[in-house]
Design an enzyme around this catalytic site. Structure first.
Site, PDB file in Angstrom:
ATOM      1  N   SER A 284       0.832  -1.206   0.000  1.00 23.73           N
ATOM      2  CA  SER A 284       0.000   0.000   0.000  1.00 23.73           C
ATOM      3  C   SER A 284       0.863   1.252   0.000  1.00 23.73           C
ATOM      4  O   SER A 284       1.984   1.253   0.538  1.00 23.73           O
ATOM      5  CB  SER A 284      -0.852  -0.025   1.276  1.00 23.73           C
ATOM      6  OG  SER A 284      -1.403   1.241   1.528  1.00 23.73           O
TER       7      SER A 284
ATOM      8  N   TYR B  82      -1.521   0.001  10.339  1.00 21.59           N
ATOM      9  CA  TYR B  82      -1.831  -0.629   9.044  1.00 21.59           C
ATOM     10  C   TYR B  82      -0.650  -0.488   8.079  1.00 21.59           C
ATOM     11  O   TYR B  82      -0.159  -1.471   7.518  1.00 21.59           O
ATOM     12  CB  TYR B  82      -3.092   0.003   8.433  1.00 21.59           C
ATOM     13  CG  TYR B  82      -3.304  -0.403   6.988  1.00 21.59           C
ATOM     14  CD1 TYR B  82      -3.789  -1.657   6.672  1.00 21.59           C
ATOM     15  CD2 TYR B  82      -2.998   0.475   5.943  1.00 21.59           C
ATOM     16  CE1 TYR B  82      -3.962  -2.045   5.339  1.00 21.59           C
ATOM     17  CE2 TYR B  82      -3.170   0.099   4.617  1.00 21.59           C
ATOM     18  CZ  TYR B  82      -3.651  -1.149   4.322  1.00 21.59           C
ATOM     19  OH  TYR B  82      -3.815  -1.536   3.006  1.00 21.59           O
TER      20      TYR B  82
ATOM     21  N   LYS C 234       2.242  -3.384   6.559  1.00 18.84           N
ATOM     22  CA  LYS C 234       2.613  -3.642   5.156  1.00 18.84           C
ATOM     23  C   LYS C 234       4.121  -3.495   4.972  1.00 18.84           C
ATOM     24  O   LYS C 234       4.759  -4.272   4.262  1.00 18.84           O
ATOM     25  CB  LYS C 234       1.862  -2.679   4.229  1.00 18.84           C
ATOM     26  CG  LYS C 234       0.354  -2.866   4.230  1.00 18.84           C
ATOM     27  CD  LYS C 234      -0.042  -4.149   3.513  1.00 18.84           C
ATOM     28  CE  LYS C 234      -1.534  -4.403   3.566  1.00 18.84           C
ATOM     29  NZ  LYS C 234      -1.925  -5.659   2.934  1.00 18.84           N
TER      30      LYS C 234
HETATM   31  N1  NAD Z   1      -8.721  -0.979  -1.182  1.00 25.55           N
HETATM   32  C1  NAD Z   1      -7.666  -0.203  -1.280  1.00 25.55           C
HETATM   33  O1  NAD Z   1      -7.761   0.978  -1.672  1.00 25.55           O
HETATM   34  C2  NAD Z   1      -6.296  -0.752  -0.936  1.00 25.55           C
HETATM   35  C3  NAD Z   1      -5.193   0.126  -1.009  1.00 25.55           C
HETATM   36  C4  NAD Z   1      -3.929  -0.377  -0.707  1.00 25.55           C
HETATM   37  C5  NAD Z   1      -3.768  -1.731  -0.378  1.00 25.55           C
HETATM   38  N2  NAD Z   1      -4.849  -2.538  -0.301  1.00 25.55           N
HETATM   39  C6  NAD Z   1      -4.637  -3.947   0.083  1.00 25.55           C
HETATM   40  O2  NAD Z   1      -5.284  -4.800  -0.851  1.00 25.55           O
HETATM   41  C7  NAD Z   1      -5.712  -5.995  -0.218  1.00 25.55           C
HETATM   42  C8  NAD Z   1      -7.177  -6.247  -0.544  1.00 25.55           C
HETATM   43  O3  NAD Z   1      -7.955  -5.138  -0.104  1.00 25.55           O
HETATM   44  P1  NAD Z   1      -9.519  -5.051  -0.355  1.00 25.55           P
HETATM   45  O4  NAD Z   1      -9.820  -3.593  -0.506  1.00 25.55           O
HETATM   46  O5  NAD Z   1      -9.913  -5.986  -1.440  1.00 25.55           O
HETATM   47  O6  NAD Z   1     -10.067  -5.541   1.062  1.00 25.55           O
HETATM   48  P2  NAD Z   1     -11.280  -6.547   1.434  1.00 25.55           P
HETATM   49  O7  NAD Z   1     -11.547  -6.370   2.880  1.00 25.55           O
HETATM   50  O8  NAD Z   1     -12.403  -6.382   0.473  1.00 25.55           O
HETATM   51  O9  NAD Z   1     -10.631  -7.980   1.190  1.00 25.55           O
HETATM   52  C9  NAD Z   1      -9.817  -8.650   2.114  1.00 25.55           C
HETATM   53  C10 NAD Z   1     -10.300 -10.090   2.209  1.00 25.55           C
HETATM   54  O10 NAD Z   1      -9.390 -10.806   3.051  1.00 25.55           O
HETATM   55  C11 NAD Z   1     -10.131 -11.704   3.871  1.00 25.55           C
HETATM   56  N3  NAD Z   1      -9.311 -11.999   5.047  1.00 25.55           N
HETATM   57  C12 NAD Z   1      -8.868 -11.113   5.991  1.00 25.55           C
HETATM   58  N4  NAD Z   1      -8.132 -11.758   6.908  1.00 25.55           N
HETATM   59  C13 NAD Z   1      -8.092 -13.084   6.550  1.00 25.55           C
HETATM   60  C14 NAD Z   1      -7.493 -14.241   7.108  1.00 25.55           C
HETATM   61  N5  NAD Z   1      -6.794 -14.210   8.248  1.00 25.55           N
HETATM   62  N6  NAD Z   1      -7.674 -15.431   6.485  1.00 25.55           N
HETATM   63  C15 NAD Z   1      -8.387 -15.499   5.338  1.00 25.55           C
HETATM   64  N7  NAD Z   1      -8.979 -14.426   4.757  1.00 25.55           N
HETATM   65  C16 NAD Z   1      -8.830 -13.225   5.363  1.00 25.55           C
HETATM   66  C17 NAD Z   1     -11.436 -10.953   4.168  1.00 25.55           C
HETATM   67  O11 NAD Z   1     -12.485 -11.821   4.530  1.00 25.55           O
HETATM   68  C18 NAD Z   1     -11.689 -10.235   2.827  1.00 25.55           C
HETATM   69  O12 NAD Z   1     -12.520 -11.011   1.977  1.00 25.55           O
HETATM   70  C19 NAD Z   1      -5.431  -5.805   1.277  1.00 25.55           C
HETATM   71  O13 NAD Z   1      -4.233  -6.477   1.597  1.00 25.55           O
HETATM   72  C20 NAD Z   1      -5.246  -4.305   1.420  1.00 25.55           C
HETATM   73  O14 NAD Z   1      -4.385  -3.985   2.485  1.00 25.55           O
HETATM   74  C21 NAD Z   1      -6.109  -2.086  -0.568  1.00 25.55           C
END
Ligand code: NAD
Length: 328
Positions: free
Chosen positions: A122, A146, A150
């Protein structure tokens, strides 16, 4: 790529917003996908492509068994907790899941003999960057648990790569937004915190008004500027990253954004234009830890992976999200 049989990909967190879009693109391009998700922050409804195994990554033995059985060529690791303010209130929850459970996954991968890893990092690893657009080489100075979680995983991956234990691509996403243009998938958060989603949900009437945090930043209109990337372009970046990893076996860290930014006011104006609804907006004080401007330097991903975005237009990003919101 050397194999004749389909390349196999494990997508952790594939029931979530970004993982589900990547899983769809992978399946459409002929890859075999296994989703691992504990459905803790999302439901299983977004798993329309690939097989779902409901598993918490804290269960390392079970994870190892799944990996040993499926034998993926690549693991894409999206599973994490993602709400920055919550990470400030509950740091242990974030370190346990985002660092601890990533270690368990990496350990299970090592035992199952799987080396290729794509990590969802991120822009939060940069904290408040001094150089804009921020290059990958900028110092990592996260300002929330957070972002710290990362950065910690990135450090672990770098050390493992040095020792020959892993080949990885760490993709530092900027602000991910938008939805599947075919309307099948979209953001499915239980806690919608991102600006574009909040604005559109306010237009829908789910919130009484939208708050703008801070109007006195050193930016042209006083509000924060972010680099919004459409989730489908981000999905494409993952496929390019995977092909690079399988072909070259080299580890890399890459920003994922467009190299341009929009202010909060510009996003709000676009949300009103796209929805045709003049929802209420309240200007409130700054939130601690919001950098005034966060824009990615993107020369590296364009040059090395040949990344060529298709959905860069803010209006398209909002229109696709709005179409999804209206259906759901
Ligand atoms: N959305 C953004 O703008 C953004 C920006 C930077 C980084 N990210 C990163 O991208 C990734 C996905 O983000 P997202 O927006 O799709 O989030 P999201 O919450 O929609 O998806 C995360 C998924 O991980 C699952 N999960 C969490 N902990 C778990 C565990 N211990 N075991 C199994 N499953 C688990 C959750 O149930 C969920 O379905 C994350 O790592 C997040 O940090 C997202």
């Amino acid at each position: 790529m050397k194999k004749n049989s389909p390349i196999k990909v494990v997508v952790t967190g594939g029931a979530g917003y970004i993982g589900s879009h990547v899983a769809k693109l992978l399946v459409k391009r002929g890859y075999e996908v296994l989703v691992i998700d504990n459905l803790s922050t999302t439901s299983g409804e977004n798993v329309r492509y690939g097989k779902l195994i409901v598993l918490d990554l804290s269960e390392e033995e079970k994870g190892w068994e799944v990996l040993k059985g499926f034998k993926p060529d690549v693991v894409m690791h999206f599973a994490a907790f993602i709400v920055v303010p919550e990470s400030v209130e509950k740091p242990l929850k974030y370190y346990y899941n985002n660092v601890g459970n990533t270690l368990r996954l990496l350990s299970a991968m090592k035992r199952a003999g799987i080396k290729n890893f794509i990590f969802s990092s991120s822009a939060a690893v940069y904290g408040i960057p001094e150089i804009i657009p921020v290059p990958e080489e900028a110092p990592l100075k996260p300002i929330s648990p957070y972002g710290e979680s990362k950065a910690m995983v990135e450090k672990i991956l770098a050390d493992m790569a040095k020792a020959g234990e892993i080949n990885y691509l760490s993709l530092r996403y900027f602000n991910v937004a938008g939805a599947d243009p075919e309307g099948e998938l979209g953001p499915n958060y239980q806690q919608p915190t991102h600006l574009i989603l909040r604005a559109l949900k306010t237009a829908k009437g789910e919130f009484p008004y939208l708050e703008i945090y801070g109007t006195d930043y050193p930016t042209p209109d006083g509000t924060c500027i972010r680099d919004y990337i459409h989730v489908m372009d981000l999905a494409e970046a993952h496929l390019l990253a995977m092909e690079y990893l399988l072909d070259k076996g080299e580890s890399l860290v890459l920003n994922c954004g467009y190299g341009r930014g929009y202010s909060v006011r510009e996003v709000v104006a676009m949300a009103k234009k796209v929805t045709g609804i003049d929802f209420e907006v309240k200007e409130v004080g700054r939130r601690p830890g919001d950098p005034p401007v966060l824009i990615a330097q993107v020369e590296k991903i364009k040059k090395i992976l040949g990344f060529s975005p298709r959905y860069e237009d803010l209006e398209i990003i909002l229109k696709d999200t709005w179409a999804w919101e209206q259906k759901n």
